[in-house]
Motif scaffolding. Structure first.
Motif, short mmCIF file in Angstrom:
data_model
loop_
_atom_site.label_atom_id
_atom_site.label_comp_id
_atom_site.label_asym_id
_atom_site.label_seq_id
_atom_site.Cartn_x
_atom_site.Cartn_y
_atom_site.Cartn_z
N THR A 1 0.69 7.03 8.25
CA THR A 1 1.59 8.17 8.23
C THR A 1 2.67 7.99 7.16
N ALA A 2 3.20 6.78 7.06
CA ALA A 2 4.22 6.49 6.04
C ALA A 2 3.66 6.69 4.63
N GLN B 1 0.82 -1.21 0.00
CA GLN B 1 0.00 0.00 0.00
C GLN B 1 0.86 1.26 0.00
N VAL B 2 1.95 1.25 0.76
CA VAL B 2 2.86 2.40 0.75
C VAL B 2 3.56 2.48 -0.61
N ALA B 3 3.94 1.33 -1.17
CA ALA B 3 4.64 1.30 -2.45
C ALA B 3 3.77 1.85 -3.59
N GLU B 4 2.46 1.62 -3.52
CA GLU B 4 1.56 2.12 -4.57
C GLU B 4 1.66 3.63 -4.71
N VAL C 1 7.01 10.60 16.65
CA VAL C 1 7.48 10.22 15.32
C VAL C 1 7.01 11.24 14.27
N LEU C 2 5.74 11.64 14.37
CA LEU C 2 5.20 12.61 13.42
C LEU C 2 5.97 13.93 13.50
N ASP C 3 6.24 14.37 14.71
CA ASP C 3 6.98 15.61 14.92
C ASP C 3 8.37 15.53 14.28
N GLU C 4 9.06 14.42 14.49
CA GLU C 4 10.40 14.25 13.95
C GLU C 4 10.39 14.19 12.42
N VAL C 5 9.42 13.45 11.86
CA VAL C 5 9.39 13.27 10.41
C VAL C 5 8.97 14.56 9.71
N LEU C 6 8.02 15.31 10.30
CA LEU C 6 7.64 16.59 9.71
C LEU C 6 8.84 17.52 9.64
N ASP C 7 9.65 17.51 10.70
CA ASP C 7 10.87 18.32 10.69
C ASP C 7 11.82 17.85 9.60
N VAL D 1 9.28 6.36 10.28
CA VAL D 1 8.14 6.55 11.18
C VAL D 1 8.23 5.67 12.42
N GLY D 2 9.40 5.12 12.68
CA GLY D 2 9.65 4.50 13.98
C GLY D 2 9.65 3.00 14.06
#
Length: 282
Positions: A167-168, A114-117, A198-204, A141-142
């Motif tokens: 999120t990924a 699903q992420v690969a699509e 995780v969201l905070d770190e990835v958004l950064d 995403v952890g």
């Protein structure tokens, strides 16, 4: 995560109104501004127009929706854009993290597929490069074991793990704009803290601009620098998170803040309601 898009989007919403069929508008005259890298929280009670606004920006409203006004992403007008053109933006320049991962994920497909699509549709159709991108974003995403997660079906993952997969999916192409619609509502407190970190770190890391919709004011204050308060389809207050949560001007905003601070009340004190603050202002 390898860079693809730019460092955040500029979003300008002007005089946005949304109605369904012949019903009265559920959003009226809405103005929003989002600068590159900015995180803007949208708060308000259920039915205030938060999610409908997000879906309008993404171009995901149902066919009976009537939309007027302007939504510009990096200067490009989205209102009236064809679904084909919007599809090229969704998942690429714009990503959305939905509230309930069990309805956002297909139970018949592995998480990795699903992420690969999303990656293969917008970036590279090569299966090997798509797999590498999937493992990279799942690690971002952890997940300590991205290969296992990629090969798992949604029912084999916990609620927090499914939310991180959602999120990924939203972040795999490093979108310029990320919209989060109550992304932690279905999670327990411990898992919520992990997902938010995780969201905070990835958004950064991605450098994306973010619209964050939530009923949880503590979560919004943790994630967002600025806040707008919606009531009956209109913005009634806007400002920095510090100003809105510590010195709210509108009685409805003051009521929301008060109901989030029940731990400060003396035992036996009548619980405050939003209506108390609205009546006090009249």
């Amino acid at each position: 995560m390898t860079a693809t898009n730019g460092p955040g989007a500029t979003l300008a919403v002007r005089d946005l109104s949304i109605a369904f069929g012949r019903l009265k508008p559920v959003v009226r005259g809405l103005d929003l501004d989002l600068a590159p890298g900015q995180r803007l929280g949208i708060i308000g009670e259920s039915g205030s127009g938060k999610t409908v606004t997000a879906l309008a920006i993404m171009g995901l409203l149902p066919e009976n929706a009537r939309v007027s006004g302007s939504i510009r992403l990096d200067g490009r007008e989205l209102v009236g854009l064809s679904d084909r053109a919007l599809s090229r933006l969704r998942g690429d320049q714009m990503g959305m993290i939905f509230q309930e991962p069990m309805t956002a994920l297909d139970p018949t497909m592995t998480a990795g597929r699903q992420v690969a699509e999303v990656f293969r549709l917008h970036r590279d159709r090569d299966a090997g490069r798509a797999r590498a991108a999937v493992l990279e974003v799942l690690g971002a995403v952890g997940f300590d074991d991205p290969e296992r997660v990629a090969d798992s079906y949604p029912h084999q993952l916990s609620g927090g793990q499914r939310q991180r997969v959602v999120t990924a999916m939203a972040l795999v192409n490093r979108p310029d704009l990320v919209i989060c619609d109550e992304p932690t509502t279905a999670l327990d407190v411990t898992v919520q803290a992990t997902v938010l970190r995780v969201l905070d770190e990835v958004l950064d890391a991605v450098g994306a601009s973010c619209l964050f919709i939530s009923h949880d004011l503590a979560v919004v204050s943790q994630i967002c620098s600025d806040v707008v308060v919606m009531l009956d389809g209109e913005v009634v207050e806007r400002g920095t998170a510090d100003q809105v949560f510590n010195e709210p001007r509108h009685p409805y905003a003051a009521g929301l803040v008060a109901t989030a601070r029940l731990d400060l009340l003396e035992p036996g004190t009548r619980l405050p309601t939003v209506a108390d603050h609205v009546r006090r202002d009249r």
